[in-house]
Write a protein that holds these residues in place. Structure first.
Motif, PDB file in Angstrom:
ATOM      1  N   MET A   1       0.796  -1.214   0.000  1.00 28.08           N
ATOM      2  CA  MET A   1       0.000   0.000   0.000  1.00 28.08           C
ATOM      3  C   MET A   1       0.834   1.273   0.000  1.00 28.08           C
ATOM      4  N   TYR A   2       1.972   1.253   0.720  1.00 26.94           N
ATOM      5  CA  TYR A   2       2.702   2.499   0.942  1.00 26.94           C
ATOM      6  C   TYR A   2       4.075   2.574   0.266  1.00 26.94           C
ATOM      7  N   LEU A   3       4.510   1.508  -0.386  1.00 24.37           N
ATOM      8  CA  LEU A   3       5.789   1.531  -1.106  1.00 24.37           C
ATOM      9  C   LEU A   3       5.566   1.401  -2.605  1.00 24.37           C
ATOM     10  N   THR A   4       6.483   1.923  -3.354  1.00 28.11           N
ATOM     11  CA  THR A   4       6.422   1.828  -4.794  1.00 28.11           C
ATOM     12  C   THR A   4       7.827   1.683  -5.349  1.00 28.11           C
ATOM     13  N   LYS A   5       7.946   1.085  -6.531  1.00 22.29           N
ATOM     14  CA  LYS A   5       9.258   0.968  -7.192  1.00 22.29           C
ATOM     15  C   LYS A   5       9.646   2.285  -7.843  1.00 22.29           C
TER      16      LYS A   5
END
Length: 289
Positions: free
Chosen positions: A285-289
């Motif tokens: 939900m809170y991390l992205t690449k």
């Protein structure tokens, strides 16, 4: 509780001081610490987006915002938080007394939740003379003890546990969480959130210490006001201690976590009651690449 805190201080003091020293050692590449949000009268507001996790992913922008209390929001500030940062949930860690004394200005369309971290309903509420008397009675290690209480006392643990429940429910938009200055209770909240997302401790520490920069004007003003009221050296020294972020304070919380649970991972599991699935979901939900 008091005996447990003393035991922690005695048995882990060397660990605290060593980790304090390590935490301020410069690194070859300083990771982003998020983006400061310029508000007219709220000095310590930061979007945590961009902070890098151990796996190389970064926190998504517009999802997690740490802040001081929203008591003096201007119309423009509200627009910034609503339209630019899409705040959907506000978590207030202050006591009931603090909230009644200086209520947040509400953001349109946002859900507001009281999660008082300290059990005393009048924590943080005092006149200048009362505050001076409290400061005069404090011991030099008072802030370290305070930080340990926030990760050990059942009332505080329940508040931060509830915080994670709200984070797990919020699929979109930003969650803004705050105390009065966005330094202590908010600092512990940020330590726990970032730890659950796999952010390195050194980055968490730098993010915590950044409050000194944004609160400098506020701290200077309050120190001058207290100095005008009294020249009692102990009062003024303890005021500076309480208004400043120090690595030793957050490291005292880490030491208490390790003493109780053995590791931050186990603390998040046992005290925050985050399952492996919960941690995976938080990272999705809170991390992205």
């Amino acid at each position: 509780m008091r005996s447990l805190l003393k035991e922690i201080n005695l048995t882990l003091i060397s660990t605290v001081f060593m980790s304090s020293w390590l935490a301020i050692m410069p690194s070859a590449a300083t990771p982003p610490l998020g983006t400061h949000i310029n508000l007219s009268a709220i000095p310590n507001t930061c979007d945590l987006g961009g902070i890098r996790a151990k796996n190389g992913q970064r926190i998504r922008s517009g999802r997690l915002i740490r802040s001081a209390a929203l008591t003096k929001l201007s119309h423009h500030d509200k627009w910034v938080l609503n339209k630019q940062h899409h705040v959907k949930v506000v978590l207030d860690f202050r006591s009931i007394g603090e909230i009644h004394q200086a209520p947040d200005k509400k953001l349109t369309g946002s859900h507001y939740h009281r999660l008082s971290v300290m059990s005393d309903p009048n924590f943080g509420v005092h006149t200048t003379s009362q505050y001076a008397a409290q400061l005069a009675a404090k011991q030099p290690n008072n802030m370290e003890l305070f930080y340990q209480k926030m990760v050990l006392q059942s009332h505080s643990v329940k508040a931060y546990r509830a915080m994670f429940n709200y984070l797990l429910k919020q699929k979109s938009g930003a969650v803004l969480y705050h105390c009065t200055y966005g330094k202590d209770r908010t600092g512990i909240a940020t330590m726990l959130i970032l730890s659950s997302l796999g952010i390195p401790k050194a980055t968490i520490m730098k993010n915590y210490l950044a409050s000194n920069k944004y609160l400098k004007a506020t701290t200077t003003k309050e120190y001058k006001q207290m100095k005008h009221y009294t020249h009692n050296r102990k009062v003024l020294v303890n005021l500076k201690r309480s208004k400043t972020a120090h690595a030793a304070y957050l490291n005292a919380a880490y030491a208490a976590v390790y003493h109780r649970s053995g590791s931050m991972k186990h603390y998040l599991s046992h005290e925050m009651r985050l399952s492996k699935h919960d941690v995976q979901l938080l990272r999705q939900m809170y991390l992205t690449k």
